[in-house]
Scaffold this active site. Structure first.
Site, PDB file in Angstrom:
ATOM      1  CE  LYS A 159      10.732  22.360  84.725  1.00  0.00           C
ATOM      2  NZ  LYS A 159      11.885  22.990  84.469  1.00  0.00           N
ATOM      3  CE  LYS A 208      12.449  23.563  77.363  1.00  0.00           C
ATOM      4  NZ  LYS A 208      12.904  23.904  78.535  1.00  0.00           N
ATOM      5  CE  LYS A 231      19.026  20.447  82.259  1.00  0.00           C
ATOM      6  NZ  LYS A 231      18.389  21.611  82.511  1.00  0.00           N
TER       7      LYS A 231
HETATM    8  P1  TYM Z   1      17.375  24.884  81.896  1.00  0.00           P
HETATM    9  O1  TYM Z   1      18.060  24.149  82.807  1.00  0.00           O
HETATM   10  O2  TYM Z   1      15.884  24.458  81.912  1.00  0.00           O
HETATM   11  O3  TYM Z   1      17.535  24.929  80.409  1.00  0.00           O
HETATM   12  C1  TYM Z   1      19.484  26.115  79.964  1.00  0.00           C
HETATM   13  C2  TYM Z   1      19.716  26.370  78.884  1.00  0.00           C
HETATM   14  O4  TYM Z   1      19.243  26.012  78.208  1.00  0.00           O
HETATM   15  C3  TYM Z   1      17.882  26.506  77.109  1.00  0.00           C
HETATM   16  N1  TYM Z   1      17.496  25.524  76.370  1.00  0.00           N
HETATM   17  C4  TYM Z   1      17.090  25.520  75.488  1.00  0.00           C
HETATM   18  N2  TYM Z   1      16.915  26.672  74.337  1.00  0.00           N
HETATM   19  C5  TYM Z   1      16.659  26.261  72.826  1.00  0.00           C
HETATM   20  N3  TYM Z   1      15.619  25.009  72.643  1.00  0.00           N
HETATM   21  C6  TYM Z   1      15.793  23.854  74.027  1.00  0.00           C
HETATM   22  N4  TYM Z   1      15.328  23.117  73.429  1.00  0.00           N
HETATM   23  C7  TYM Z   1      16.216  24.655  74.529  1.00  0.00           C
HETATM   24  N5  TYM Z   1      16.268  23.806  75.643  1.00  0.00           N
HETATM   25  C8  TYM Z   1      16.783  24.656  77.696  1.00  0.00           C
HETATM   26  C9  TYM Z   1      17.206  27.136  78.518  1.00  0.00           C
HETATM   27  O5  TYM Z   1      16.631  28.554  77.728  1.00  0.00           O
HETATM   28  C10 TYM Z   1      18.352  27.906  79.109  1.00  0.00           C
HETATM   29  O6  TYM Z   1      18.386  28.400  78.438  1.00  0.00           O
HETATM   30  N6  TYM Z   1      15.902  28.713  84.890  1.00  0.00           N
HETATM   31  C11 TYM Z   1      17.696  27.997  84.304  1.00  0.00           C
HETATM   32  C12 TYM Z   1      18.221  27.870  84.811  1.00  0.00           C
HETATM   33  C13 TYM Z   1      18.996  29.504  84.651  1.00  0.00           C
HETATM   34  C14 TYM Z   1      18.788  30.450  84.800  1.00  0.00           C
HETATM   35  C15 TYM Z   1      19.838  31.514  85.623  1.00  0.00           C
HETATM   36  C16 TYM Z   1      19.184  30.618  84.072  1.00  0.00           C
HETATM   37  C17 TYM Z   1      19.034  29.255  87.191  1.00  0.00           C
HETATM   38  N7  TYM Z   1      18.806  30.355  87.128  1.00  0.00           N
HETATM   39  C18 TYM Z   1      19.899  32.928  85.895  1.00  0.00           C
HETATM   40  C19 TYM Z   1      19.717  32.316  83.246  1.00  0.00           C
HETATM   41  C20 TYM Z   1      19.885  33.339  84.254  1.00  0.00           C
HETATM   42  C21 TYM Z   1      17.274  26.941  83.501  1.00  0.00           C
HETATM   43  O7  TYM Z   1      16.203  26.468  84.459  1.00  0.00           O
HETATM   44  O8  TYM Z   1      17.227  26.466  82.242  1.00  0.00           O
END
Ligand code: TYM
Length: 335
Positions: free
Chosen positions: A117, A199, A202
Site C-alpha cells: 500500500k 488478488k 475492492k
Molecule cells: P478487507 O476489507 O480488505 O477484506 C475483507 C475480507 O475479505 C477477504 N478478501 C478476499 N479473500 C479472497 N480473495 C480476495 N480477492 C479477497 N479480497 C478480500 C480479506 O482477506 C478479508 O478477510 N484488515 C481487514 C479488515 C479487518 C479485520 C479485522 C479482519 C479489520 N479488523 C479483524 C479480521 C479481523 C481488511 O482490510 O479486509
C-alpha cells in the site's frame, strides 16, 4: 446435568473502503455465514481501518451502511451474532494504543500489505497505515477470538495479532486468547478477471478486474465474458499453469455451491466461451436475491439503526471487560 460448554469465539471484519467483491465473499463472508450457527460470532464493519486511505466522508458513511446491509442480506443474523460498526466501540482504539507498545517497529514494517500500500500511494504513507495491523490485533484480542475467518491476504496480520498476544501474556500473565486465521480451501485468494495472478480487490483501479457484489447482471456477464483464460482449451484446476481457468473454477464452485472437482467434471469438454457464461450466470443467480434484500434493508433506516445500536452495546460490554483487565495489568490506576 453437565455444564454447557462455552462456544468458540469467532471475530472478523471488512473495511468499508469500497463495495465488497466476489473475493470478499469467497474468502471471508461465506465462512462468516456458515459459522454463525455453531459459534459465538462477532462481526464488524471496520470503519476505523478505512481512513488509512483517503476517503470522502460522505462515501465512508454510505459504504459503512451499505456494508452492514450487505452482511445482513447475505444472511448474517444479528440475533445470532454480535454485529456492529467499529467506531461505535471506543475500546478498539484504546486497546490498539496499548498494543502499540508491545509491537516492534521492525515486525510492523515487515507486513506485506503495508509495503504494497505504501508503494501504491507514496504520497499518503500515514502512521495509521503502518499501525493498521495493531488495530486489527486489538479488534481480535478484545473478544477472545480463537478463530478469524479471512482471506489469504489477512493471514499475516492475524499471525501478528497472535505474536502480540503471546508477548503480552508472557510479560504479564495469561490475558489474551491466541487467535488463528481460518481460510477456505478454495476461495482464500480470488484473483482479478483480467489479471488472474493478482488478488481481486475492492480498491482496485481496474473495475473490469473486479466483480462487485452490487454489480447488475449485464455488468457481471460482460465482465465474465471478457475474463482472461489461456490457449489450452481444457477446463482443469491448475493454479500455476492455468491461473485464469482455475480462478473461474473457484468462483463457480463458491457461487454454484459445488466442489472444484465437481465443477471440473461438469465442464469437461465445454468450450471456454460457454464456461465463462455459465460462471457468470451462477454468480448472477446467487446475487439476485441478495441484492434485492440489500436494497430492502437499506430502505429501512430504523432497522439498520437498531442493529447498530444493539450490536454496539453488546460489543462494548465485552470489549470493556478485556480493556479493564489490560489496563489493570499494565499498571493504570483505577477509579
Ligand atoms: P478487507 O476489507 O480488505 O477484506 C475483507 C475480507 O475479505 C477477504 N478478501 C478476499 N479473500 C479472497 N480473495 C480476495 N480477492 C479477497 N479480497 C478480500 C480479506 O482477506 C478479508 O478477510 N484488515 C481487514 C479488515 C479487518 C479485520 C479485522 C479482519 C479489520 N479488523 C479483524 C479480521 C479481523 C481488511 O482490510 O479486509
Amino acid at each position: 446435568m453437565t455444564e454447557p460448554t462455552a462456544k468458540k469465539v469467532i471475530f472478523s471484519a471488512v473495511k468499508p473502503t469500497g463495495i465488497p467483491t466476489l473475493g470478499s465473499y469467497a474468502g471471508a463472508l461465506k465462512n462468516w455465514v456458515a459459522m454463525q450457527d455453531e459459534y459465538d460470532c462477532i462481526y464488524c464493519v471496520a470503519d476505523l481501518h478505512s481512513i488509512t486511505v483517503a476517503m470522502v466522508p460522505a462515501d465512508l458513511r454510505k459504504n459503512t451502511l451499505d456494508m452492514l446491509a450487505m452482511y445482513l442480506a447475505l444472511g448474517i443474523d444479528p440475533e445470532k451474532c454480535t454485529l456492529f460498526v467499529q467506531s461505535h466501540v471506543s475500546a478498539h482504539a484504546e486497546l490498539a494504543w496499548v498494543l502499540n507498545c508491545y509491537t516492534q517497529f521492525g515486525e510492523a514494517k515487515r507486513m506485506t500489505q503495508f509495503k504494497e500500500k505504501s508503494k501504491k500511494a507514496p504520497d499518503n504513507v500515514n502512521v495509521g497505515l503502518f499501525d493498521y495491523p495493531v488495530l486489527m490485533a486489538a479488534d481480535i484480542l478484545l473478544y477472545g477470538a480463537e478463530c478469524v475467518p479471512v482471506g489469504q491476504d489477512q493471514k499475516q496480520h492475524v499471525e501478528l495479532a497472535r505474536n502480540i498476544a503471546q508477548r503480552f501474556n508472557n510479560r504479564y500473565s495469561p490475558t489474551f486468547v491466541l487467535p488463528e486465521p481460518f481460510m477456505p480451501k478454495y476461495g482464500a485468494k480470488i484473483c482479478g478477471l483480467q489479471n488472474p495472478d493478482k488478488k481481486m480487490s475492492k480498491s482496485d483501479d481496474n473495475p473490469h478486474d473486479c466483480v462487485y457484489l452490487t454489480d447488475d447482471a449485464d455488468t457481471i456477464m460482460r465482465k465474465f465474458k471478457a475474463a482472461v483464460t489461456d490457449s489450452d482449451a481444457s477446463i482443469k484446476y491448475d493454479r500455476a499453469n492455468k491461473p485464469g481457468i482455475s480462478n473461474l473454477l473457484t468462483i463457480y464452485s463458491v457461487f454454484a455451491k459445488v466442489s472444484v472437482e465437481q465443477a471440473e467434471k461438469e465442464f469437461a469438454g465445454c468450450g471456454y466461451a460457454q464456461f465463462k457464461k455459465r460462471v457468470g450466470e451462477a454468480v448472477c443467480e446467487f446475487l439476485r436475491p441478495v441484492q434485492a434484500e440489500c436494497r430492502r434493508i437499506l430502505a429501512d433506516k430504523s432497522y439498520l439503526q437498531s442493529v447498530m445500536k444493539t450490536g454496539a452495546e453488546k460489543a462494548a460490554y465485552l470489549a470493556r471487560k478485556t480493556l479493564s483487565k489490560v489496563y489493570r495489568k499494565v499498571g493504570f490506576v483505577q477509579i
